[in-house]
Scaffold this active site. Structure first.
Site, PDB file in Angstrom:
ATOM      1  N   MET A  54      -9.135  51.749  -3.363  1.00  0.00           N
ATOM      2  CA  MET A  54      -8.869  50.865  -2.229  1.00  0.00           C
ATOM      3  C   MET A  54      -9.763  51.115  -1.021  1.00  0.00           C
ATOM      4  O   MET A  54      -9.745  50.334  -0.075  1.00  0.00           O
ATOM      5  CB  MET A  54      -7.400  50.971  -1.804  1.00  0.00           C
ATOM      6  N   TYR A  55     -10.568  52.161  -1.027  1.00  0.00           N
ATOM      7  CA  TYR A  55     -11.456  52.402   0.109  1.00  0.00           C
ATOM      8  C   TYR A  55     -12.506  51.295   0.170  1.00  0.00           C
ATOM      9  O   TYR A  55     -13.343  51.164  -0.721  1.00  0.00           O
ATOM     10  CB  TYR A  55     -12.150  53.756  -0.009  1.00  0.00           C
ATOM     11  N   SER A  56     -12.419  50.505   1.226  1.00  0.00           N
ATOM     12  CA  SER A  56     -13.319  49.358   1.413  1.00  0.00           C
ATOM     13  C   SER A  56     -13.324  48.457   0.180  1.00  0.00           C
ATOM     14  O   SER A  56     -14.363  47.929  -0.228  1.00  0.00           O
ATOM     15  CB  SER A  56     -14.741  49.813   1.758  1.00  0.00           C
ATOM     16  N   ASP A  57     -12.128  48.277  -0.412  1.00  0.00           N
ATOM     17  CA  ASP A  57     -11.966  47.383  -1.568  1.00  0.00           C
ATOM     18  C   ASP A  57     -12.940  47.690  -2.693  1.00  0.00           C
ATOM     19  O   ASP A  57     -13.528  46.785  -3.293  1.00  0.00           O
ATOM     20  CB  ASP A  57     -12.118  45.922  -1.133  1.00  0.00           C
ATOM     21  N   GLY A  58     -13.116  48.967  -2.984  1.00  0.00           N
ATOM     22  CA  GLY A  58     -13.965  49.370  -4.094  1.00  0.00           C
ATOM     23  C   GLY A  58     -15.384  49.713  -3.718  1.00  0.00           C
ATOM     24  O   GLY A  58     -16.125  50.293  -4.525  1.00  0.00           O
TER      25      GLY A  58
END
Length: 339
Positions: A54-58
Site C-alpha cells: 500500500m505504500y504509494s499504491d505499489g
C-alpha cells in the site's frame, strides 16, 4: 553496522534496516533518488529492506525492485499486505482469497520470485487466524515466501496467533513489527514481553516518532518536517499530548548534548538497546537523511544515558496514546463495549 539474528530463524539482519515507505508519492522521491538511498544503505552494511503493497499504491515496491535488481540474493527483502488496495471490498484483509492475489502482485512489482518476510500489516478482525495462517503456510511451502510475520498486532492477538498455529499445525509468525520510540514506549509493558516469550524477531517502525526525535522539532522553531505537512494534527501544539512531547524533546536534547550525541543517535540507540528489538526501521527520503541516521549504526548508550531517558519518559509510557495502532477496537468504538 551491527547484526542480530532475526528471532529464531538463523537469518542475520542489520540493526538498522531500510524502510521504503517514503519511496514514491508519499515521500515525493524519484526512482533515481530511491536507488541512490538503497545503494548507500547497502554500502553501509544494511541488509534488510522493508516495504508494503500500500505504500504509494505499489509504487514503493516497484522502486525497491528496480533498485535491488541484480543483487537480490544479498538482501533480506520484506513486504506487507492487508491494507486496502483500491475501493474493491475484497482487495484488503487477511483472507486466503486476497493474500494469494496480493502476494503475486507484490512479487510482480518487486520483480522477484519470492520475498524473505511477508507481514500482515495489521490484524484483520474479520478473518480467523486459521484462515490466514493456512494461506501463509501454503505460500511458504510454494516457495513464494521464506517466513511470515505480523505488524502492529496487539499483544493478545500475537499470543492467539501463536496458539492457533500450534493447534492447527500451521506455520507461525516469526516476527512482529510494532511502533516504538522514546516517546511511545507502551509496547514495553505488553508487546515486547510477548515477543520475547515466543522468540519473535522485532522490527520497530517510527523510531524517530514521525520526526519529533530527528532534531528538527524544537521549542521556538517553526515545525516544517515532511510529516507535519500531511499530518498537521500530530504537531499541533494546542493539543496537550503534543505539548508534552515537545517538553520531552527539549529534555532529551539536553541528555543527547551531555552525552555528545545527536538526537537521532539518541533515539535510534535507545530502541536498539532493548534486548527484544532486532532492528530499527529507518525511512529516509534523502541521502542526507540517510547519512544522519547511519551515524547511529554503532551507537551504544550507556546505562547513565538510558537512566536519564527513563527520567524523561517513564518505561511503558505513551505520550500520545491516541496515536496507537494496536488499541483493542472496543476502546475506540463505544458500541463494541456497551450492551
Amino acid at each position: 553496522m551491527q547484526y542480530r539474528t532475526l528471532g529464531h530463524t538463523g537469518v542475520q539482519v542489520s540493526t538498522l534496516a531500510l524502510g521504503a515507505m517514503n519511496f514514491g508519492a508519499i515521500g515525493r522521491t524519484t526512482q533515481a533518488e530511491a536507488t541512490a538511498v538503497v545503494d548507500a544503505a547497502l554500502d553501509a552494511g544494511i541488509n534488510l529492506i522493508d516495504t508494503a503493497d500500500m505504500y504509494s499504491d505499489g509504487e514503493s515496491e516497484e522502486m525497491v525492485g528496480k533498485a535491488i535488481a541484480g543483487r537480490r540474493d544479498d538482501i533480506v527483502l520484506a513486504t506487507k499486505a492487508t491494507m486496502p488496495m483500491g475501493d474493491e471490498r475484497n482487495h484488503r484483509g487477511s483472507s486466503r482469497r486476497w493474500l494469494v492475489t496480493a502476494l503475486d502482485d507484490s512479487l510482480r512489482r518487486l520483480g522477484v520470485d519470492h520475498v524473505d518476510l511477508y507481514q500482515m500489516h495489521r490484524w484483520d478482525p474479520t478473518t480467523s487466524d486459521e484462515e490466514t495462517l493456512s494461506a501463509l503456510t501454503d505460500l511458504q511451502r510454494a516457495g513464494k515466501i521464506r517466513y511470515f510475520g505480523s505488524s502492529t498486532f496487539p499483544a493478545h492477538r500475537i499470543v492467539q496467533a501463536q496458539w492457533a498455529a500450534r493447534e492447527h499445525h500451521l506455520g507461525r509468525y516469526v516476527t512482529e513489527q510494532p511502533s516504538y520510540s522514546v516517546l511511545q514506549r507502551g509496547i514495553e509493558s505488553h508487546v515486547l514481553p510477548v515477543t520475547e516469550q515466543y522468540g519473535l524477531g522485532v522490527l520497530v517502525w517510527s523510531p524517530l516518532a514521525s520526526g519529533w526525535l530527528s532534531g528538527a522539532v524544537r521549542a521556538g522553531r517553526e515545525i516544517s518536517t515532511s510529516r507535519s505537512t500531511f499530518m498537521p494534527q500530530r504537531f499541533d501544539l494546542t493539543v496537550p499530548a503534543n505539548r508534552a512531547r515537545l517538553d520531552a524533546v527539549e529534555q532529551l536534547a539536553q541528555v543527547a548534548d551531555d552525552a555528545g550525541l545527536t538526537m537521532i543517535q539518541l533515539a535510534l540507540g535507545f530502541v536498539t538497546a532493548h534486548p527484544a528489538v532486532t532492528s530499527a526501521l529507518i525511512g529516509p527520503r534523502t541521502l542526507d537523511h540517510l547519512h544522519a541516521q547511519l551515524a547511529a549504526a554503532d551507537t551504544v548508550l550507556s546505562a547513565d544515558v538510558l537512566d536519564a531517558i527513563d527520567a524523561v519518559v517513564a518505561p511503558g509510557t505513551d505520550l500520545a496514546a491516541d496515536e496507537k495502532f494496536d488499541t483493542p477496537p472496543a476502546l475506540l468504538d463505544p458500541a463494541l463495549r456497551r450492551r
